[in-house]
Design a protein around this motif. Structure first.
Motif, PDB file in Angstrom:
ATOM      1  N   THR A 216       0.848  -1.188   0.000  1.00 57.56           N
ATOM      2  CA  THR A 216       0.000   0.000   0.000  1.00 57.56           C
ATOM      3  C   THR A 216       0.885   1.240   0.000  1.00 57.56           C
ATOM      4  O   THR A 216       1.715   1.417   0.898  1.00 57.56           O
ATOM      5  N   CYS A 217       0.712   2.075  -1.028  1.00 58.17           N
ATOM      6  CA  CYS A 217       1.573   3.245  -1.220  1.00 58.17           C
ATOM      7  C   CYS A 217       0.749   4.528  -1.124  1.00 58.17           C
ATOM      8  O   CYS A 217      -0.425   4.554  -1.484  1.00 58.17           O
ATOM      9  N   GLY A 218       1.402   5.585  -0.674  1.00 58.44           N
ATOM     10  CA  GLY A 218       0.790   6.902  -0.627  1.00 58.44           C
ATOM     11  C   GLY A 218       1.871   7.958  -0.610  1.00 58.44           C
ATOM     12  O   GLY A 218       2.735   7.965   0.271  1.00 58.44           O
ATOM     13  N   GLY A 219       1.881   8.844  -1.623  1.00 58.17           N
ATOM     14  CA  GLY A 219       2.929   9.855  -1.688  1.00 58.17           C
ATOM     15  C   GLY A 219       4.284   9.226  -1.919  1.00 58.17           C
ATOM     16  O   GLY A 219       4.485   8.428  -2.839  1.00 58.17           O
ATOM     17  N   HIS A 220       5.255   9.555  -1.057  1.00 57.73           N
ATOM     18  CA  HIS A 220       6.595   8.987  -1.142  1.00 57.73           C
ATOM     19  C   HIS A 220       6.741   7.783  -0.231  1.00 57.73           C
ATOM     20  O   HIS A 220       7.870   7.324  -0.012  1.00 57.73           O
ATOM     21  N   GLU A 221       5.645   7.263   0.295  1.00 60.65           N
ATOM     22  CA  GLU A 221       5.726   6.256   1.344  1.00 60.65           C
ATOM     23  C   GLU A 221       5.136   4.912   0.921  1.00 60.65           C
ATOM     24  O   GLU A 221       4.190   4.854   0.138  1.00 60.65           O
ATOM     25  N   VAL A 222       5.720   3.881   1.469  1.00 59.30           N
ATOM     26  CA  VAL A 222       5.103   2.560   1.472  1.00 59.30           C
ATOM     27  C   VAL A 222       4.510   2.381   2.858  1.00 59.30           C
ATOM     28  O   VAL A 222       5.224   2.300   3.851  1.00 59.30           O
ATOM     29  N   ARG A 223       3.196   2.363   2.957  1.00 57.73           N
ATOM     30  CA  ARG A 223       2.513   2.392   4.253  1.00 57.73           C
ATOM     31  C   ARG A 223       2.195   1.010   4.801  1.00 57.73           C
ATOM     32  O   ARG A 223       1.964   0.858   5.997  1.00 57.73           O
ATOM     33  N   GLU A 224       2.157   0.030   3.919  1.00 63.52           N
ATOM     34  CA  GLU A 224       1.864  -1.327   4.386  1.00 63.52           C
ATOM     35  C   GLU A 224       2.473  -2.322   3.416  1.00 63.52           C
ATOM     36  O   GLU A 224       2.423  -2.143   2.201  1.00 63.52           O
ATOM     37  N   LEU A 225       3.045  -3.372   3.985  1.00 62.60           N
ATOM     38  CA  LEU A 225       3.623  -4.455   3.182  1.00 62.60           C
ATOM     39  C   LEU A 225       3.300  -5.754   3.904  1.00 62.60           C
ATOM     40  O   LEU A 225       3.877  -6.068   4.934  1.00 62.60           O
ATOM     41  N   MET A 226       2.326  -6.484   3.396  1.00 60.92           N
ATOM     42  CA  MET A 226       1.827  -7.667   4.089  1.00 60.92           C
ATOM     43  C   MET A 226       1.496  -8.785   3.109  1.00 60.92           C
ATOM     44  O   MET A 226       1.344  -8.553   1.908  1.00 60.92           O
ATOM     45  N   MET A 227       1.400 -10.008   3.655  1.00 58.86           N
ATOM     46  CA  MET A 227       1.073 -11.180   2.850  1.00 58.86           C
ATOM     47  C   MET A 227       0.028 -12.007   3.575  1.00 58.86           C
ATOM     48  O   MET A 227       0.076 -12.171   4.798  1.00 58.86           O
ATOM     49  N   SER A 228      -0.943 -12.509   2.825  1.00 63.64           N
ATOM     50  CA  SER A 228      -2.001 -13.350   3.384  1.00 63.64           C
ATOM     51  C   SER A 228      -2.366 -14.417   2.361  1.00 63.64           C
ATOM     52  O   SER A 228      -1.905 -14.381   1.212  1.00 63.64           O
ATOM     53  N   VAL A 229      -3.192 -15.358   2.785  1.00 64.82           N
ATOM     54  CA  VAL A 229      -3.702 -16.404   1.892  1.00 64.82           C
ATOM     55  C   VAL A 229      -5.216 -16.328   1.929  1.00 64.82           C
ATOM     56  O   VAL A 229      -5.818 -16.336   3.004  1.00 64.82           O
ATOM     57  N   GLU A 230      -5.843 -16.215   0.766  1.00 65.29           N
ATOM     58  CA  GLU A 230      -7.296 -16.079   0.708  1.00 65.29           C
ATOM     59  C   GLU A 230      -7.893 -17.094  -0.256  1.00 65.29           C
ATOM     60  O   GLU A 230      -7.217 -17.584  -1.163  1.00 65.29           O
ATOM     61  N   ASP A 231      -9.185 -17.391  -0.049  1.00 67.42           N
ATOM     62  CA  ASP A 231      -9.867 -18.353  -0.917  1.00 67.42           C
ATOM     63  C   ASP A 231     -10.809 -17.626  -1.857  1.00 67.42           C
ATOM     64  O   ASP A 231     -10.867 -16.397  -1.886  1.00 67.42           O
ATOM     65  N   THR A 232     -11.574 -18.392  -2.639  1.00 66.25           N
ATOM     66  CA  THR A 232     -12.457 -17.794  -3.640  1.00 66.25           C
ATOM     67  C   THR A 232     -13.689 -17.139  -3.027  1.00 66.25           C
ATOM     68  O   THR A 232     -14.441 -16.472  -3.733  1.00 66.25           O
ATOM     69  N   ASP A 233     -13.925 -17.331  -1.727  1.00 66.56           N
ATOM     70  CA  ASP A 233     -14.995 -16.624  -1.046  1.00 66.56           C
ATOM     71  C   ASP A 233     -14.551 -15.245  -0.578  1.00 66.56           C
ATOM     72  O   ASP A 233     -15.341 -14.502   0.020  1.00 66.56           O
ATOM     73  N   GLY A 234     -13.271 -14.902  -0.842  1.00 66.03           N
ATOM     74  CA  GLY A 234     -12.744 -13.620  -0.388  1.00 66.03           C
ATOM     75  C   GLY A 234     -12.407 -13.607   1.083  1.00 66.03           C
ATOM     76  O   GLY A 234     -12.260 -12.538   1.683  1.00 66.03           O
ATOM     77  N   VAL A 235     -12.287 -14.780   1.690  1.00 62.30           N
ATOM     78  CA  VAL A 235     -12.018 -14.898   3.123  1.00 62.30           C
ATOM     79  C   VAL A 235     -10.539 -15.185   3.335  1.00 62.30           C
ATOM     80  O   VAL A 235      -9.957 -16.041   2.655  1.00 62.30           O
TER      81      VAL A 235
END
Length: 319
Positions: A216-235
């Motif tokens: 997640t970027c905004g301006g000159h910044e990287v505000r969030e850097l994360m990893m997750s695993v999701e399924d086809t239900d969006g969960v």
């Protein structure tokens, strides 16, 4: 014919042609050090001499460090350099049926963020997997520590030009997988906040789940850097379910096409995954919209039956 004529002309003029096999070992090693992984593996199939030289651990060690500079922070690799490279590069085969299990007490993440080929952020950290809360809560790994705030770059940057490598290692099983697509599969600007979310993803298990790394970027910044695993239900899958998906990726095969083609395949596969997820969501919404109508219909039929049954009930009582 042309090659034979050139050789004959060289012999006539007293010029001695030198083949690759005529070069000394130290020169050949320097040539091999300049190859990428697939080319180095192919060179080993040319002759027995090249097979021995191309298998030198020092060559593969340097190749691993040039591909993932952050690896220099590790005290040692979980396996031999050549084995490590073959398992971490390129990406896992989407839709594989291999069954694996993460057996380590901790997952080791090696995160490298680039902008136009220049390394702007790197970190190695561990995530505990054996605690009770991990197995039953949503799986999410944050590369940026909350107390450190945002990652600020020295100059403006284009989110679409970011590249990300996110290696996940199971040191106990000596396995590793790169769960990031290296190049973005989606760049989504937020109309209200002005932030831009860049997604890197690898789809596994016939599109039933995906490992998604978000920047997640905004301006000159990287505000969030994360990893997750999701399924086809969006969960977001829970820790235990996510470990099963990651274990499947680690145990599965690898694709050997060029990096550009691999990135395009990752984007296409993620598009297919998003399409399935969208279809699942639409079916869920439709089902939720139809449920009240069914309940009202059932209630109306019940009331109508009751009203119709009353005269019959009183008539029977009079008898």
């Amino acid at each position: 014919m042309a090659a034979a004529a050139a050789a004959a002309d060289a012999d006539a003029r007293g010029i001695t042609s030198i083949g690759l096999e005529d070069l000394p070992d130290d020169v050949l090693v320097q040539i091999l050090r300049r190859l990428d992984g697939p080319a180095l593996a192919s060179a080993g199939c040319v002759s027995s001499r090249l097979r021995l030289l191309s298998a030198l651990p020092s060559i593969w060690q340097d190749l691993c460090l040039s591909t993932w500079p952050t690896m220099s922070l590790l005290p040692s690799l979980p396996s031999s350099p050549r084995t490590f490279f073959s398992r971490a590069f390129p990406f896992p085969t989407a839709g594989g049926t291999a069954v694996g299990e993460v057996v380590a007490d901790v997952l080791v993440s090696v995160v490298s963020l680039y902008h136009r080929g220049v390394l702007v952020f790197s970190r190695i950290f561990e995530t505990e997997t054996k605690s009770p809360w991990f197995g039953y809560t949503s799986f999410r790994i944050d590369a940026l520590e909350r107390h450190e705030g945002h990652l600020r770059l020295d100059q403006p940057f284009s989110p679409a030009d970011l590249e990300l490598s996110w290696l996940v290692m199971d040191r106990a099983a000596k396995r590793v997988v790169d769960v990031s697509s290296r190049r973005p599969v989606a760049v989504d600007p937020h109309w209200f906040s002005g932030e831009v979310q860049v997604k890197f993803a690898t789809v596994a298990g016939d599109c039933r789940a995906a490992a998604v790394a978000s920047v997640t970027c905004g301006g000159h910044e990287v505000r969030e850097l994360m990893m997750s695993v999701e399924d086809t239900d969006g969960v977001y899958l829970r820790g235990r379910e996510s470990l099963a998906i990651l274990g499947e990726m680690m145990a599965g095969g690898r694709r050997g096409n060029g990096m550009g083609r691999l990135a395009e395949e990752a984007r296409e596969k993620y598009g297919e995954f998003v399409g399935i997820k969208k279809g699942t969501k639409e079916m869920t919404v439709k089902r939720e919209e139809e449920t009240p109508e069914i309940l009202w219909t059932a209630a109306a039929v019940s009331v109508l039956c009751s009203v119709c049954a009353l005269p019959v009930y009183w008539w029977l009582r009079g008898q």
